[in-house]
Design a protein around this motif. Structure first.
Motif, PDB file in Angstrom:
ATOM      1  N   GLN A  84       0.826  -1.207   0.000  1.00  0.00           N
ATOM      2  CA  GLN A  84       0.000   0.000   0.000  1.00  0.00           C
ATOM      3  C   GLN A  84       0.860   1.258   0.000  1.00  0.00           C
ATOM      4  OE1 GLN A  84      -2.527  -0.690   3.426  1.00  0.00           O
ATOM      5  NE2 GLN A  84      -4.081  -1.720   2.187  1.00  0.00           N
ATOM      6  N   GLU A  85       1.969   1.229   0.740  1.00  0.00           N
ATOM      7  CA  GLU A  85       2.875   2.377   0.741  1.00  0.00           C
ATOM      8  C   GLU A  85       3.530   2.540  -0.623  1.00  0.00           C
ATOM      9  OE1 GLU A  85       5.798   2.555   3.770  1.00  0.00           O
ATOM     10  OE2 GLU A  85       4.378   2.240   5.414  1.00  0.00           O
ATOM     11  N   ALA A  86       3.998   1.434  -1.169  1.00  0.00           N
ATOM     12  CA  ALA A  86       4.681   1.500  -2.467  1.00  0.00           C
ATOM     13  C   ALA A  86       3.750   1.979  -3.573  1.00  0.00           C
ATOM     14  CB  ALA A  86       5.246   0.121  -2.818  1.00  0.00           C
ATOM     15  N   GLU A  87       2.495   1.599  -3.503  1.00  0.00           N
ATOM     16  CA  GLU A  87       1.537   1.981  -4.547  1.00  0.00           C
ATOM     17  C   GLU A  87       1.345   3.492  -4.625  1.00  0.00           C
ATOM     18  OE1 GLU A  87      -2.978   0.797  -6.066  1.00  0.00           O
ATOM     19  OE2 GLU A  87      -2.140  -0.126  -4.261  1.00  0.00           O
ATOM     20  N   LYS A  88       1.594   4.167  -3.514  1.00  0.00           N
ATOM     21  CA  LYS A  88       1.448   5.627  -3.496  1.00  0.00           C
ATOM     22  C   LYS A  88       2.532   6.337  -4.288  1.00  0.00           C
ATOM     23  CE  LYS A  88      -0.594   5.514   1.165  1.00  0.00           C
ATOM     24  NZ  LYS A  88      -0.362   5.895   2.589  1.00  0.00           N
ATOM     25  N   LEU A  89       3.602   5.619  -4.618  1.00  0.00           N
ATOM     26  CA  LEU A  89       4.713   6.208  -5.361  1.00  0.00           C
ATOM     27  C   LEU A  89       4.329   6.268  -6.842  1.00  0.00           C
ATOM     28  CD1 LEU A  89       7.593   7.325  -5.139  1.00  0.00           C
ATOM     29  CD2 LEU A  89       8.427   5.007  -5.570  1.00  0.00           C
ATOM     30  N   MET A  90       3.714   7.363  -7.229  1.00  0.00           N
ATOM     31  CA  MET A  90       3.151   7.467  -8.572  1.00  0.00           C
ATOM     32  C   MET A  90       4.221   7.572  -9.652  1.00  0.00           C
ATOM     33  SD  MET A  90       0.098   7.009  -7.856  1.00  0.00           S
ATOM     34  CE  MET A  90      -0.503   7.144  -9.550  1.00  0.00           C
ATOM     35  N   GLU A  91       5.469   7.815  -9.262  1.00  0.00           N
ATOM     36  CA  GLU A  91       6.549   7.836 -10.250  1.00  0.00           C
ATOM     37  C   GLU A  91       6.840   6.439 -10.812  1.00  0.00           C
ATOM     38  OE1 GLU A  91       7.120  11.490  -7.751  1.00  0.00           O
ATOM     39  OE2 GLU A  91       6.585   9.389  -7.397  1.00  0.00           O
ATOM     40  N   ALA A  92       6.319   5.403 -10.155  1.00  0.00           N
ATOM     41  CA  ALA A  92       6.502   4.029 -10.632  1.00  0.00           C
ATOM     42  C   ALA A  92       5.366   3.669 -11.579  1.00  0.00           C
ATOM     43  CB  ALA A  92       6.547   3.063  -9.452  1.00  0.00           C
ATOM     44  N   ASP A  93       5.713   3.398 -12.828  1.00  0.00           N
ATOM     45  CA  ASP A  93       4.698   2.985 -13.807  1.00  0.00           C
ATOM     46  C   ASP A  93       4.271   1.542 -13.577  1.00  0.00           C
ATOM     47  OD1 ASP A  93       4.869   5.468 -15.223  1.00  0.00           O
ATOM     48  OD2 ASP A  93       6.722   4.748 -16.148  1.00  0.00           O
ATOM     49  N   ILE A  94       5.219   0.719 -13.120  1.00  0.00           N
ATOM     50  CA  ILE A  94       4.950  -0.699 -12.863  1.00  0.00           C
ATOM     51  C   ILE A  94       5.479  -1.044 -11.475  1.00  0.00           C
ATOM     52  CG2 ILE A  94       5.356  -3.077 -13.621  1.00  0.00           C
ATOM     53  CD1 ILE A  94       5.964  -1.954 -16.417  1.00  0.00           C
ATOM     54  N   ILE A  95       4.657  -1.694 -10.656  1.00  0.00           N
ATOM     55  CA  ILE A  95       5.068  -2.152  -9.334  1.00  0.00           C
ATOM     56  C   ILE A  95       4.801  -3.649  -9.262  1.00  0.00           C
ATOM     57  CG2 ILE A  95       4.684  -2.006  -6.847  1.00  0.00           C
ATOM     58  CD1 ILE A  95       3.867   0.893  -7.213  1.00  0.00           C
ATOM     59  N   LEU A  96       5.874  -4.425  -9.044  1.00  0.00           N
ATOM     60  CA  LEU A  96       5.758  -5.876  -8.984  1.00  0.00           C
ATOM     61  C   LEU A  96       6.337  -6.399  -7.683  1.00  0.00           C
ATOM     62  CD1 LEU A  96       6.907  -6.916 -12.589  1.00  0.00           C
ATOM     63  CD2 LEU A  96       4.561  -6.614 -11.759  1.00  0.00           C
ATOM     64  N   GLY A  97       5.625  -7.327  -7.058  1.00  0.00           N
ATOM     65  CA  GLY A  97       6.151  -7.984  -5.870  1.00  0.00           C
ATOM     66  C   GLY A  97       7.196  -9.017  -6.241  1.00  0.00           C
ATOM     67  N   ASN A  98       7.821  -9.605  -5.229  1.00  0.00           N
ATOM     68  CA  ASN A  98       8.906 -10.553  -5.471  1.00  0.00           C
ATOM     69  C   ASN A  98       8.452 -11.789  -6.249  1.00  0.00           C
ATOM     70  OD1 ASN A  98      11.084  -9.190  -4.351  1.00  0.00           O
ATOM     71  ND2 ASN A  98      10.660  -9.919  -2.277  1.00  0.00           N
ATOM     72  N   SER A  99       7.213 -12.204  -6.067  1.00  0.00           N
ATOM     73  CA  SER A  99       6.747 -13.414  -6.745  1.00  0.00           C
ATOM     74  C   SER A  99       6.333 -13.152  -8.187  1.00  0.00           C
ATOM     75  CB  SER A  99       5.559 -14.020  -5.987  1.00  0.00           C
ATOM     76  OG  SER A  99       4.470 -13.107  -5.942  1.00  0.00           O
ATOM     77  N   LYS A 100       6.406 -11.901  -8.634  1.00  0.00           N
ATOM     78  CA  LYS A 100       5.975 -11.554  -9.986  1.00  0.00           C
ATOM     79  C   LYS A 100       7.140 -11.155 -10.893  1.00  0.00           C
ATOM     80  CE  LYS A 100       1.548 -12.104  -9.371  1.00  0.00           C
ATOM     81  NZ  LYS A 100       0.746 -13.034 -10.211  1.00  0.00           N
ATOM     82  N   ARG A 101       8.361 -11.340 -10.412  1.00  0.00           N
ATOM     83  CA  ARG A 101       9.510 -10.898 -11.211  1.00  0.00           C
ATOM     84  C   ARG A 101       9.636 -11.640 -12.534  1.00  0.00           C
ATOM     85  NH1 ARG A 101      13.023 -10.874  -5.942  1.00  0.00           N
ATOM     86  NH2 ARG A 101      12.580 -13.082  -6.171  1.00  0.00           N
ATOM     87  N   GLY A 102       9.172 -12.888 -12.565  1.00  0.00           N
ATOM     88  CA  GLY A 102       9.262 -13.660 -13.793  1.00  0.00           C
ATOM     89  C   GLY A 102       8.409 -13.100 -14.912  1.00  0.00           C
ATOM     90  N   GLU A 103       7.477 -12.222 -14.558  1.00  0.00           N
ATOM     91  CA  GLU A 103       6.586 -11.615 -15.549  1.00  0.00           C
ATOM     92  C   GLU A 103       7.070 -10.237 -15.990  1.00  0.00           C
ATOM     93  OE1 GLU A 103       2.630 -11.525 -13.953  1.00  0.00           O
ATOM     94  OE2 GLU A 103       2.785 -13.548 -13.122  1.00  0.00           O
ATOM     95  N   LEU A 104       8.282  -9.863 -15.608  1.00  0.00           N
ATOM     96  CA  LEU A 104       8.759  -8.506 -15.835  1.00  0.00           C
ATOM     97  C   LEU A 104       8.691  -8.109 -17.305  1.00  0.00           C
ATOM     98  CD1 LEU A 104      10.028  -5.913 -14.757  1.00  0.00           C
ATOM     99  CD2 LEU A 104      12.262  -7.039 -14.869  1.00  0.00           C
ATOM    100  N   GLY A 105       9.206  -8.954 -18.180  1.00  0.00           N
ATOM    101  CA  GLY A 105       9.226  -8.612 -19.597  1.00  0.00           C
ATOM    102  C   GLY A 105       7.832  -8.415 -20.169  1.00  0.00           C
TER     103      GLY A 105
END
Length: 435
Positions: A84-105
């Motif tokens: 919830q804190e990280a989501e407030k950082l609007m400068e981030a276009d994409i926010i992924l948790g550790n279990s979603k790194r494989g989907e980065l591309g």
């Protein structure tokens, strides 16, 4: 499209950034040079302290300000632990948790196609498997870091990492061997086994850390296997005896101490006493002559009195560490210690940090002096000045030698002749190189 990573935090994060970069390369992305602009900027964050979160926040804002057209990605431990804190950082276009790194591309391509912000952080699951991940090496390093374990179930009072990393998961032994073999084929002579709670390796697979060490040591072409940071209590006499049989295992052990005072250790929810820690140190020194014992020590934990600090300092001096990382307790929201009474003031923490650091510099100097006169094999890492090369002995002593030729990546016999500022001086005994 060119991509660039900014990695914050530990060796595990560095490994994961390298693995993500290599995965993106396989998908057609290109790594940007040091001073080259990139279309995708990725911050792999740490969340050990509140200051770590602030560093990630500042870094992403700076990158977005300097590269307004670039796609910015935030991943790593901060969004996983505090979505919830990280989501407030609007400068981030994409926010992924550790279990979603494989989907980065695929997520980068999705954002480029739809121009719609992506936030995807999934809580860790109880039976979550070890994330398939491998690297060909680590750019600019002569030693290869290999993540073999993830997760922690210790729940120390000051630590948020179990929430960011989940339960213990281990790299299957066959995958570990294959990755080490690939690194050896690419010329690496030393691998460093790392993890979030490294000694817990294998508890989910019916294995132990010894199995991982033996597998890595069995790979032809690998001359050294080194262990990352270790929680001490799993280093039983049986484990130490089994590791002793591996001649390639480096005699350097980073045993996380945190405090030499039993009262403080109890409040920290650590799983050993100072006497048990000392016994483990003695067992290691008996099994591995001239081994180096290094550690981390925290000062100013809530409730730490002057007497408790003095007890911790005295214990550290009695151990005689080869090197100590001294740091002040940082209040980490979401942990038990953050709500504890008797918080220590910053002024007192600073005073204690300076006192312990000064004492441990004496311990460090004593260890370096004890190496003078020894003949050791040194893995040369880099040139630190014109004709001055620095490398590491098996027990992690930094040694500098003079040579007019390129030495990086070679293992050379060196006689240690003196002590400099944080390193030993030496002379190469066989300039022809080799192992």
């Amino acid at each position: 499209m060119k991509v660039k990573f900014l990695t914050l935090g530990c060796k595990v994060n560095q490994y994961e950034s390298e693995a993500m970069l290599e995965a993106l390369e396989r998908e057609g992305f290109t790594p940007a040079g040091e001073n080259e602009p990139a279309g995708v900027l990725i911050v792999n964050s740490c969340t050990v302290t509140a200051q770590s979160d602030q560093k990630a926040r500042q870094a992403l804002r700076r990158l977005k300000r300097q590269n307004p057209e670039a796609v910015t990605v935030l991943t790593g431990c901060w969004p996983q632990a505090f979505p919830q804190e990280a989501e407030k950082l609007m400068e981030a276009d994409i926010i992924l948790g550790n279990s979603k790194r494989g989907e980065l591309g695929s997520r980068i391509r999705e954002y480029l196609a739809e121009k719609r912000r992506i936030v995807d952080v999934t809580p860790h699951q109880k039976d979550e498997p070890f994330e398939p991940m491998s690297v060909k090496g680590l750019s600019g390093h002569t030693r290869a870091f290999l993540k073999i374990e993830d997760g922690c179930e210790r729940y120390c009072a000051y630590c948020i990492i179990p929430y960011a990393r989940g339960r213990v998961r281990s790299k299957p032994l066959c995958d570990l061997w294959d990755e080490v073999d690939g690194l050896a084929r690419r010329g690496y002579k030393e691998v460093v086994l790392t993890g979030i709670n490294l000694p817990a390796y294998g508890q989910d697979l019916g294995l132990t850390l010894c199995d991982a060490v033996e597998a890595a040591c069995s790979v032809e072409g690998i001359c050294r296997v080194r262990l990352g940071s270790l929680e001490p209590e799993r280093l039983t006499p049986e484990v130490i005896g089994r590791m002793r049989a591996q001649s390639k295992l480096c005699p350097q052990f980073h045993l996380s101490l945190q405090s030499g005072c039993d009262g403080t250790l109890r409040r920290m929810h650590r799983h050993y006493t100072s006497a048990e820690y000392m016994r483990i140190v003695e067992d290691l020194r008996a099994a591995f002559p001239n081994c180096a014992i290094t550690t981390d020590v925290m000062v100013g934990f809530p409730g730490e009195t002057g007497e408790e600090f003095a007890e911790s300092l005295d214990f550290c001096q009695r151990v005689g560490f080869a090197k100590v990382h001294v740091f002040a307790y940082s209040r980490r929201p979401g942990t038990v210690a953050a709500k504890a009474p008797d918080q220590v003031t910053n002024a007192v923490k600073e005073q204690r940090s300076k006192a312990l650091s000064a004492a441990m510099e004496g311990s460090r100097l004593g260890f370096l002096r004890s190496q003078v006169g020894r003949r050791e094999l040194v893995l040369i890492e880099r040139e630190v000045g014109p004709g001055i090369w620095e490398g590491l002995t098996a027990n992690y002593t930094p040694v500098r030698v003079e040579s007019s030729r390129e030495l990086a990546g070679e293992i050379l016999p060196v006689r240690i002749t003196g002590v400099g500022d944080g390193y030993c001086a030496g002379e190469v005994l066989d300039v022809s190189g080799g192992q």
